[in-house]
Design a protein around this motif. Structure first.
Motif, PDB file in Angstrom:
ATOM      1  N   LEU A 178      43.912   1.484  -7.770  1.00 13.30           N
ATOM      2  CA  LEU A 178      42.674   1.103  -7.099  1.00 13.30           C
ATOM      3  C   LEU A 178      42.279   2.121  -6.045  1.00 13.30           C
ATOM      4  CD1 LEU A 178      43.864  -2.558  -6.471  1.00 13.30           C
ATOM      5  CD2 LEU A 178      42.274  -1.862  -8.277  1.00 13.30           C
ATOM      6  N   HIS A 179      40.973   2.125  -5.735  1.00 16.07           N
ATOM      7  CA  HIS A 179      40.430   2.950  -4.656  1.00 16.07           C
ATOM      8  C   HIS A 179      39.728   2.039  -3.670  1.00 16.07           C
ATOM      9  CE1 HIS A 179      38.677   6.413  -2.634  1.00 16.07           C
ATOM     10  NE2 HIS A 179      37.497   5.817  -2.683  1.00 16.07           N
ATOM     11  N   VAL A 180      39.968   2.291  -2.371  1.00 21.98           N
ATOM     12  CA  VAL A 180      39.399   1.465  -1.299  1.00 21.98           C
ATOM     13  C   VAL A 180      38.734   2.362  -0.268  1.00 21.98           C
ATOM     14  CG1 VAL A 180      39.892  -0.220   0.524  1.00 21.98           C
ATOM     15  CG2 VAL A 180      41.253  -0.238  -1.585  1.00 21.98           C
ATOM     16  N   GLU A 181      37.523   1.982   0.144  1.00 22.84           N
ATOM     17  CA  GLU A 181      36.882   2.566   1.319  1.00 22.84           C
ATOM     18  C   GLU A 181      36.505   1.414   2.227  1.00 22.84           C
ATOM     19  OE1 GLU A 181      33.766   5.363   0.504  1.00 22.84           O
ATOM     20  OE2 GLU A 181      34.877   6.277  -1.165  1.00 22.84           O
ATOM     21  N   CYS A 182      36.907   1.490   3.493  1.00 24.90           N
ATOM     22  CA  CYS A 182      36.743   0.329   4.357  1.00 24.90           C
ATOM     23  C   CYS A 182      36.531   0.739   5.806  1.00 24.90           C
ATOM     24  CB  CYS A 182      37.953  -0.590   4.251  1.00 24.90           C
ATOM     25  SG  CYS A 182      39.529   0.220   4.632  1.00 24.90           S
ATOM     26  N   GLY A 183      36.104  -0.231   6.590  1.00 25.02           N
ATOM     27  CA  GLY A 183      35.882  -0.021   8.007  1.00 25.02           C
ATOM     28  C   GLY A 183      37.086  -0.428   8.834  1.00 25.02           C
ATOM     29  N   SER A 184      36.902  -0.410  10.134  1.00 24.92           N
ATOM     30  CA  SER A 184      37.975  -0.682  11.075  1.00 24.92           C
ATOM     31  C   SER A 184      38.529  -2.090  10.893  1.00 24.92           C
ATOM     32  CB  SER A 184      37.452  -0.512  12.501  1.00 24.92           C
ATOM     33  OG  SER A 184      38.428  -0.866  13.442  1.00 24.92           O
ATOM     34  N   GLY A 185      39.857  -2.218  11.022  1.00 22.37           N
ATOM     35  CA  GLY A 185      40.493  -3.527  11.004  1.00 22.37           C
ATOM     36  C   GLY A 185      40.770  -4.094   9.631  1.00 22.37           C
ATOM     37  N   THR A 186      40.432  -3.360   8.580  1.00 25.26           N
ATOM     38  CA  THR A 186      40.662  -3.842   7.221  1.00 25.26           C
ATOM     39  C   THR A 186      42.091  -3.511   6.791  1.00 25.26           C
ATOM     40  OG1 THR A 186      38.351  -3.387   6.711  1.00 25.26           O
ATOM     41  CG2 THR A 186      39.814  -3.816   4.849  1.00 25.26           C
ATOM     42  N   TYR A 187      42.769  -4.474   6.211  1.00 23.89           N
ATOM     43  CA  TYR A 187      44.120  -4.269   5.690  1.00 23.89           C
ATOM     44  C   TYR A 187      44.073  -4.180   4.170  1.00 23.89           C
ATOM     45  CZ  TYR A 187      46.401  -5.170  10.167  1.00 23.89           C
ATOM     46  OH  TYR A 187      46.828  -5.093  11.471  1.00 23.89           O
ATOM     47  N   VAL A 188      44.505  -3.043   3.627  1.00 26.69           N
ATOM     48  CA  VAL A 188      44.570  -2.886   2.185  1.00 26.69           C
ATOM     49  C   VAL A 188      45.576  -3.872   1.598  1.00 26.69           C
ATOM     50  CG1 VAL A 188      45.079  -1.284   0.295  1.00 26.69           C
ATOM     51  CG2 VAL A 188      43.849  -0.473   2.320  1.00 26.69           C
ATOM     52  N   ARG A 189      46.659  -4.128   2.322  1.00 19.86           N
ATOM     53  CA  ARG A 189      47.636  -5.114   1.849  1.00 19.86           C
ATOM     54  C   ARG A 189      46.994  -6.482   1.642  1.00 19.86           C
ATOM     55  NH1 ARG A 189      51.932  -5.747   5.999  1.00 19.86           N
ATOM     56  NH2 ARG A 189      50.610  -4.569   7.439  1.00 19.86           N
ATOM     57  N   SER A 190      46.100  -6.861   2.547  1.00 18.31           N
ATOM     58  CA  SER A 190      45.425  -8.152   2.408  1.00 18.31           C
ATOM     59  C   SER A 190      44.454  -8.141   1.233  1.00 18.31           C
ATOM     60  CB  SER A 190      44.684  -8.501   3.701  1.00 18.31           C
ATOM     61  OG  SER A 190      45.598  -8.748   4.749  1.00 18.31           O
ATOM     62  N   LEU A 191      43.765  -7.024   1.026  1.00 15.38           N
ATOM     63  CA  LEU A 191      42.862  -6.914  -0.123  1.00 15.38           C
ATOM     64  C   LEU A 191      43.625  -7.097  -1.431  1.00 15.38           C
ATOM     65  CD1 LEU A 191      40.472  -3.917   0.714  1.00 15.38           C
ATOM     66  CD2 LEU A 191      39.842  -6.321   0.437  1.00 15.38           C
ATOM     67  N   VAL A 192      44.752  -6.425  -1.546  1.00 15.67           N
ATOM     68  CA  VAL A 192      45.551  -6.517  -2.767  1.00 15.67           C
ATOM     69  C   VAL A 192      46.116  -7.927  -2.935  1.00 15.67           C
ATOM     70  CG1 VAL A 192      47.689  -5.710  -3.853  1.00 15.67           C
ATOM     71  CG2 VAL A 192      46.050  -4.071  -2.908  1.00 15.67           C
ATOM     72  N   ARG A 193      46.588  -8.512  -1.842  1.00 15.34           N
ATOM     73  CA  ARG A 193      47.086  -9.898  -1.893  1.00 15.34           C
ATOM     74  C   ARG A 193      46.002 -10.844  -2.397  1.00 15.34           C
ATOM     75  NH1 ARG A 193      47.177 -11.792   3.781  1.00 15.34           N
ATOM     76  NH2 ARG A 193      44.976 -12.131   3.242  1.00 15.34           N
ATOM     77  N   ASP A 194      44.790 -10.715  -1.847  1.00 17.89           N
ATOM     78  CA  ASP A 194      43.700 -11.608  -2.230  1.00 17.89           C
ATOM     79  C   ASP A 194      43.212 -11.335  -3.652  1.00 17.89           C
ATOM     80  OD1 ASP A 194      43.977 -12.673   0.276  1.00 17.89           O
ATOM     81  OD2 ASP A 194      42.222 -11.645   1.131  1.00 17.89           O
ATOM     82  N   LEU A 195      43.280 -10.070  -4.069  1.00 17.04           N
ATOM     83  CA  LEU A 195      42.940  -9.746  -5.454  1.00 17.04           C
ATOM     84  C   LEU A 195      43.912 -10.442  -6.414  1.00 17.04           C
ATOM     85  CD1 LEU A 195      41.398  -8.080  -7.613  1.00 17.04           C
ATOM     86  CD2 LEU A 195      43.061  -6.245  -7.186  1.00 17.04           C
ATOM     87  N   GLY A 196      45.189 -10.390  -6.068  1.00 15.62           N
ATOM     88  CA  GLY A 196      46.179 -11.056  -6.918  1.00 15.62           C
ATOM     89  C   GLY A 196      45.936 -12.542  -7.033  1.00 15.62           C
ATOM     90  N   GLU A 197      45.544 -13.183  -5.924  1.00 19.75           N
ATOM     91  CA  GLU A 197      45.252 -14.616  -5.981  1.00 19.75           C
ATOM     92  C   GLU A 197      44.019 -14.882  -6.835  1.00 19.75           C
ATOM     93  OE1 GLU A 197      47.326 -16.952  -4.848  1.00 19.75           O
ATOM     94  OE2 GLU A 197      48.585 -15.189  -4.414  1.00 19.75           O
ATOM     95  N   ALA A 198      43.006 -14.028  -6.714  1.00 22.83           N
ATOM     96  CA  ALA A 198      41.797 -14.194  -7.521  1.00 22.83           C
ATOM     97  C   ALA A 198      42.098 -14.057  -9.009  1.00 22.83           C
ATOM     98  CB  ALA A 198      40.745 -13.174  -7.097  1.00 22.83           C
ATOM     99  N   LEU A 199      43.101 -13.251  -9.352  1.00 23.17           N
ATOM    100  CA  LEU A 199      43.469 -13.051 -10.754  1.00 23.17           C
ATOM    101  C   LEU A 199      44.488 -14.084 -11.237  1.00 23.17           C
ATOM    102  CD1 LEU A 199      43.738  -9.141 -10.822  1.00 23.17           C
ATOM    103  CD2 LEU A 199      41.840 -10.572 -11.639  1.00 23.17           C
ATOM    104  N   GLY A 200      44.932 -14.952 -10.329  1.00 22.65           N
ATOM    105  CA  GLY A 200      45.777 -16.060 -10.723  1.00 22.65           C
ATOM    106  C   GLY A 200      47.255 -15.767 -10.837  1.00 22.65           C
ATOM    107  N   CYS A 201      47.711 -14.646 -10.272  1.00 19.45           N
ATOM    108  CA  CYS A 201      49.126 -14.302 -10.438  1.00 19.45           C
ATOM    109  C   CYS A 201      49.770 -13.755  -9.177  1.00 19.45           C
ATOM    110  CB  CYS A 201      49.286 -13.285 -11.572  1.00 19.45           C
ATOM    111  SG  CYS A 201      48.314 -11.778 -11.352  1.00 19.45           S
ATOM    112  N   GLY A 202      48.980 -13.492  -8.159  1.00 23.07           N
ATOM    113  CA  GLY A 202      49.522 -12.868  -6.960  1.00 23.07           C
ATOM    114  C   GLY A 202      49.731 -11.368  -7.151  1.00 23.07           C
ATOM    115  N   ALA A 203      49.871 -10.644  -6.044  1.00 27.03           N
ATOM    116  CA  ALA A 203      50.069  -9.197  -6.111  1.00 27.03           C
ATOM    117  C   ALA A 203      50.551  -8.678  -4.774  1.00 27.03           C
ATOM    118  CB  ALA A 203      48.764  -8.493  -6.508  1.00 27.03           C
TER     119      ALA A 203
END
Length: 319
Positions: A178-203
Motif C-alpha cells: 500500500l501507499h499512504v499520503e497523510c497529514g499530521s497525527g495520522t497513524y499508518v498502523r491505525s489505517l492498516v488495522r482499520d483496513l483489516g477490520e473493513a475486510l473482515g479479517c484484521g491486519a
C-alpha cells in the motif's frame, strides 16, 4: 589541579535527511547522528516506530526552531499489510491478539475499503503510541498492563492506495502493498488495522517506510553507514551532507524585510509593513538568508515568533 575534560560537542546548524534503519527508535537514531556530528543540540521531526525505515529529518542547532512546523507537514509512506492477524501494537513487533481466516477478496472490494479510509476521517490512535495522558506516554501505561481507552480524532488521509495485491491474489502470503499520503497525527498502523477490520479479517503492519516529508519531496537520504564513511574522511565531508536551515522553510510563505525592519524584529518588536500575507511566515533578509519565523496578523502587522541567533541585533531605529 586536574585538567577539565574538553567538551567535544560543537555548535552546528543544519538539517540531516537521515535514512533510519529498522530496529532503532527515532531517539536512538537521533542520538547516533548527534554523536557522529558532535552537535551540541539536535531534534527530530516526527517519530518513526522501531519497525519503520526511511526519512527522519534531524535538525541541528538553530534548525530545531522550525522542527515543530515540520512535525505538521504532509508525509508519504509505503507499507505492507499482513491480513488475518491482529497484534497489540498494530505492527509486526507486537504480540498476536487474534487470528482469523482471510476471506476471498477481489480488487474492487479492497479498493472500496481503501476509499472509505481516505479523506478527513475519525481515527483511533494505537494504544502503543507516544501520545501522552497525564504526562506519560500511552505505551508506558500499556506495557504495565493498564486498560486504556483512546478517543478517536480527526485526521486527513490524502491518499490510501493499493500498490500490489499479487501476493494475496496469487494464493501466496496474505499481504497487501500500500501507499499512504497523510497529514499530521495520522497513524499508518491505525489505517492498516482499520483496513483489516473493513475486510473482515484484521491486519497489522508488516513493513513501513517513510518516503518523504514536506518540503523534502525528493530527498537524498543518508544511512548511518553513509555517515560513518563520510566521518572517516573528515568532518568537512560529513558536514557537506547537511542542508541549510532555509531548506526546511520552503513550505512557509516567505517575507523579505529590510535592515531596519530586521532590527525591530530582533528586539521582539512588531513591524507594521502592510503585509498582504496572513498567518505564519518565514522571515528572510534582503539577501535571502532566513532570520526566523513570524506571523502576520489581520492588520498586516508582522510579529516575530522564533528568530535564529544570527538574526540582526542592531538597535532598532528611533521613531
Amino acid at each position: 589541579m586536574s585538567r577539565q575534560r574538553r567538551n567535544r560537542f560543537r555548535r552546528l546548524d543544519g538539517i540531516l535527511l537521515l535514512d533510519k534503519p529498522r530496529g532503532l527508535s527515532s531517539n536512538q537514531a537521533l542520538q547516533q547522528a548527534r554523536r557522529l556530528f558532535e552537535a551540541e543540540k539536535a531534534g527530530h521531526t516526527g517519530s518513526l516506530d522501531p519497525l519503520a525505515t526511511g526519512l527522519l529529518p534531524v535538525c541541528f542547532g538553530e534548525a530545531t526552531k522550525i522542527a515543530g512546523g515540520l512535525l505538521g507537514a504532509r508525509k508519504a509512506y509505503d507499507t505492507v499489510a499482513r491480513l488475518g492477524v491482529v497484534t497489540d501494537t498494530d505492527d509486526a513487533d507486537g504480540q498476536p491478539l487474534r487470528q482469523r481466516p482471510v476471506p476471498v477478496l477481489d480488487l474492487a472490494t479492497i479498493d472500496a475499503a481503501l476509499r472509505a479510509l481516505t479523506g478527513r476521517i475519525q481515527q483511533r490512535p494505537p494504544v502503543y503510541s507516544a501520545l501522552k495522558r497525564g504526562g506519560e506516554p500511552l505505551y508506558a501505561k500499556a506495557r504495565r498492563g493498564e486498560t486504556i481507552e483512546v478517543e478517536p480524532r480527526e485526521v486527513e488521509v490524502h491518499a490510501f492506495e493499493l500498490r500490489s495485491a499479487a501476493d494475496l491474489l496469487d494464493c501466496g502470503e496474505p499481504l497487501l502493498r500500500l501507499h499512504v499520503e497523510c497529514g499530521s497525527g495520522t497513524y499508518v498502523r491505525s489505517l492498516v488495522r482499520d483496513l483489516g477490520e473493513a475486510l473482515g479479517c484484521g491486519a497489522h503492519v508488516a513493513e513501513l517506510r517513510r518516503l518523504w516529508v514536506d518540503p523534502f519531496r525528493e530527498p537524498r537520504l543518508w544511512t548511518p553507514g553513509d555517515l560513518e564513511a563520510l566521518a572517516a574522511r573528515g568532518r568537512h565531508c560529513l558536514d557537506a551532507c547537511l542542508l541549510p536551515v532555509e531548506a526546511g522553510m520552503a513550505s512557509w510563505p516567505q517575507l523579505a524585510v529590510g535592515p531596519a525592519q530586521a532590527a525591530r524584529l530582533s528586539y521582539g518588536q512588531s513591524v507594521d509593513g502592510g503585509f498582504a500575507t496572513r498567518g505564519p511566515v518565514a522571515i528572510l533578509d534582503q539577501d535571502g538568508r532566513a532570520l526566523g519565523l513570524g506571523e502576520v496578523d489581520g492588520a498586516g502587522c508582522l510579529r516575530p515568533q522564533r528568530l535564529f541567533s544570527w538574526a540582526c541585533s542592531q538597535p532598532p531605529a528611533r521613531t
